[in-house]
Design a protein around this motif. Sequence first.
Motif, short mmCIF file in Angstrom:
data_model
loop_
_atom_site.label_atom_id
_atom_site.label_comp_id
_atom_site.label_asym_id
_atom_site.label_seq_id
_atom_site.Cartn_x
_atom_site.Cartn_y
_atom_site.Cartn_z
N GLN A 149 13.68 -12.08 -49.38
CA GLN A 149 13.82 -10.80 -48.69
C GLN A 149 14.52 -10.99 -47.35
O GLN A 149 14.34 -12.02 -46.68
CB GLN A 149 12.45 -10.16 -48.45
CG GLN A 149 11.92 -9.38 -49.63
CD GLN A 149 10.80 -8.45 -49.24
OE1 GLN A 149 9.94 -8.82 -48.46
NE2 GLN A 149 10.80 -7.25 -49.80
N ALA A 150 15.30 -10.02 -46.98
CA ALA A 150 15.92 -10.05 -45.66
C ALA A 150 14.83 -10.19 -44.60
O ALA A 150 13.80 -9.52 -44.67
CB ALA A 150 16.73 -8.79 -45.44
N GLY A 151 15.07 -11.09 -43.66
CA GLY A 151 14.09 -11.33 -42.61
C GLY A 151 13.06 -12.38 -42.96
O GLY A 151 12.26 -12.77 -42.10
N GLY A 152 13.08 -12.86 -44.19
CA GLY A 152 12.14 -13.88 -44.61
C GLY A 152 12.65 -15.27 -44.27
O GLY A 152 13.31 -15.46 -43.23
N SER A 153 12.34 -16.24 -45.11
CA SER A 153 12.84 -17.60 -44.91
C SER A 153 12.94 -18.31 -46.24
O SER A 153 12.23 -17.98 -47.21
CB SER A 153 11.93 -18.37 -43.94
OG SER A 153 10.65 -18.55 -44.51
N LEU A 154 13.79 -19.29 -46.27
CA LEU A 154 14.02 -20.08 -47.48
C LEU A 154 14.56 -21.43 -47.05
O LEU A 154 15.35 -21.50 -46.09
CB LEU A 154 15.05 -19.36 -48.38
CG LEU A 154 15.24 -19.87 -49.81
CD1 LEU A 154 13.99 -19.56 -50.64
CD2 LEU A 154 16.46 -19.23 -50.44
N ARG A 155 14.14 -22.48 -47.72
CA ARG A 155 14.67 -23.80 -47.40
C ARG A 155 15.37 -24.39 -48.60
O ARG A 155 14.78 -24.53 -49.67
CB ARG A 155 13.57 -24.75 -46.93
CG ARG A 155 14.14 -26.06 -46.39
CD ARG A 155 13.10 -26.99 -45.82
NE ARG A 155 12.40 -27.75 -46.85
CZ ARG A 155 11.73 -28.87 -46.63
NH1 ARG A 155 11.69 -29.38 -45.39
NH2 ARG A 155 11.10 -29.49 -47.62
N LEU A 156 16.61 -24.74 -48.40
CA LEU A 156 17.37 -25.43 -49.43
C LEU A 156 17.29 -26.94 -49.20
O LEU A 156 17.26 -27.39 -48.06
CB LEU A 156 18.83 -25.00 -49.40
CG LEU A 156 19.12 -23.50 -49.51
CD1 LEU A 156 20.62 -23.26 -49.52
CD2 LEU A 156 18.43 -22.88 -50.70
#
Length: 127
Positions: A13-20
């Motif tokens: 979601q926009a504003g969330g976070s994710l780690r690649l």
Amino acid sequence: QVQLRESGGGLVQAGGSLRLSCAASGRTFNSYAMGWFRQAPEKEREFVAAISRSGGSTDYADSVKGRFIISRDNAKNTVYLQMNSPKLEDTAVYYCAGAPYAMWTVTISGASRYVYWGQGTQVTVSS
């Protein structure tokens, strides 16, 4: 030679976070400057972030500066891209890449310097 494999992509979601993550094969990972690039539909591949062989120097595209963080763990042969506060326009396939023959503290933003590329991982940012 090194093989690169990205993981961690998906829907966020926009504003969330994710780690690649990008795992590299071989025993010479710290011989390569590393970078992340992305390609959105019908757009050219663009630079996102780069990190030196030492991990002490980083560089970012203006569009992600202050939101994304690139890091590397040479002991684990892995480079990361922490995506904070992603925006809809961050939707793209993300690629990690490795550049040989770089100096220890130099970052590389030009795609032509990168010799090794991963297959890419899709990141989709939703509203």
